[in-house]
Design a protein around this motif. Structure first.
Motif, mmCIF file in Angstrom:
data_model
loop_
_atom_site.group_PDB
_atom_site.id
_atom_site.type_symbol
_atom_site.label_atom_id
_atom_site.label_comp_id
_atom_site.label_asym_id
_atom_site.label_seq_id
_atom_site.Cartn_x
_atom_site.Cartn_y
_atom_site.Cartn_z
ATOM 1 N N ARG A 132 0.844 -1.140 0.050
ATOM 2 C CA ARG A 132 -0.214 -0.040 -0.019
ATOM 3 C C ARG A 132 0.970 1.204 -0.005
ATOM 4 O O ARG A 132 1.685 1.295 0.729
ATOM 5 C CB ARG A 132 -0.874 0.277 1.120
ATOM 6 N N VAL A 133 0.587 2.228 -0.864
ATOM 7 C CA VAL A 133 1.004 3.388 -0.745
ATOM 8 C C VAL A 133 0.074 4.399 -0.729
ATOM 9 O O VAL A 133 -1.130 4.395 -1.457
ATOM 10 C CB VAL A 133 1.873 3.635 -2.246
ATOM 11 N N ALA A 134 0.354 5.369 0.220
ATOM 12 C CA ALA A 134 -0.865 6.369 0.382
ATOM 13 C C ALA A 134 -0.180 7.717 0.807
ATOM 14 O O ALA A 134 0.753 7.859 1.418
ATOM 15 C CB ALA A 134 -1.744 6.083 1.473
ATOM 16 N N VAL A 135 -0.849 8.764 0.142
ATOM 17 C CA VAL A 135 -0.317 10.216 0.545
ATOM 18 C C VAL A 135 -1.393 11.122 0.424
ATOM 19 O O VAL A 135 -2.713 10.725 -0.067
ATOM 20 C CB VAL A 135 0.704 10.613 -0.750
ATOM 21 N N ALA A 136 -1.380 12.141 0.971
ATOM 22 C CA ALA A 136 -2.737 13.203 1.258
ATOM 23 C C ALA A 136 -1.891 14.393 1.169
ATOM 24 O O ALA A 136 -0.665 14.647 1.266
ATOM 25 C CB ALA A 136 -3.103 12.969 2.731
ATOM 26 N N HIS A 137 -2.638 15.361 0.502
ATOM 27 C CA HIS A 137 -2.351 16.792 0.363
ATOM 28 C C HIS A 137 -3.691 17.510 0.475
ATOM 29 O O HIS A 137 -4.740 17.072 -0.011
ATOM 30 C CB HIS A 137 -1.750 16.886 -1.190
ATOM 31 N N THR A 138 -3.549 18.695 1.357
ATOM 32 C CA THR A 138 -4.665 19.735 1.094
ATOM 33 C C THR A 138 -4.724 20.748 0.016
ATOM 34 O O THR A 138 -3.747 21.197 -0.327
ATOM 35 C CB THR A 138 -4.522 20.588 2.416
#
Length: 159
Positions: free
Chosen positions: A9-15
């Protein structure tokens, strides 16, 4: 487990500096993918069950990434949404998902997750960390691009 396929699993978050609805509209406008997603262009339908065909690469050198949309819930001003796909290609297999959460001030938190199937055995064990680092870096850049494009589209009033 030496013969089984491993999933990483690869997960990134950005506003993103744009409302969730505008980010969604930009995200699922497949013809716009080459303007925000690094090295990728796409075309396809919308809604659960629709097909999307992406191509990742430079010029003619790369690979096709056929997908089926398996989850589709546009966000509202006060409720999150998501788009989930199943990658069905020879190179990329597994699931992908974008979650959009409306934030105060006309912003949106976008989380991009991919569950990538790695080869079995030592190759998969060695490739996993490298795949995660490289993919996360490209995802972060792409999400910054998505936010900027959605913000520009929001300001221009373009639908």
């Amino acid at each position: 487990m030496s013969g089984s396929v491993r999933e990483s699993r690869v997960a990134v978050a950005h506003t993103c500096p744009a409302p969730a609805g505008r980010v969604w509209d930009t995200l699922v406008d497949w013809e716009l993918h080459d303007r925000w997603m690094v090295l990728t262009r796409a075309r396809g339908g919308s809604g659960e069950g629709a097909r999307v065909l992406a191509f990742t690469g430079i010029g003619p050198v790369g690979f096709s990434d056929p997908m089926e949309i398996t989850g589709w819930r546009p966000p509202s001003d006060d409720a999150p949404g998501h788009c989930e796909v199943l990658h069905r290609g020879a190179v990329v297999r597994g699931r992908g998902r974008f979650d959009l959460e409306p934030l105060p001030g006309g912003r949106c938190l976008v989380t991009w997750s991919e569950w990538v199937r790695l080869p079995p055995g030592p190759v998969g064990r060695l490739a996993g960390p490298l795949v995660r680092v490289l993919t996360a870096s490209l995802f972060r850049r792409s999400l910054r691009n998505l936010g900027g494009l959605a913000r520009r589209r929001s300001r221009s009033g373009r639908d």
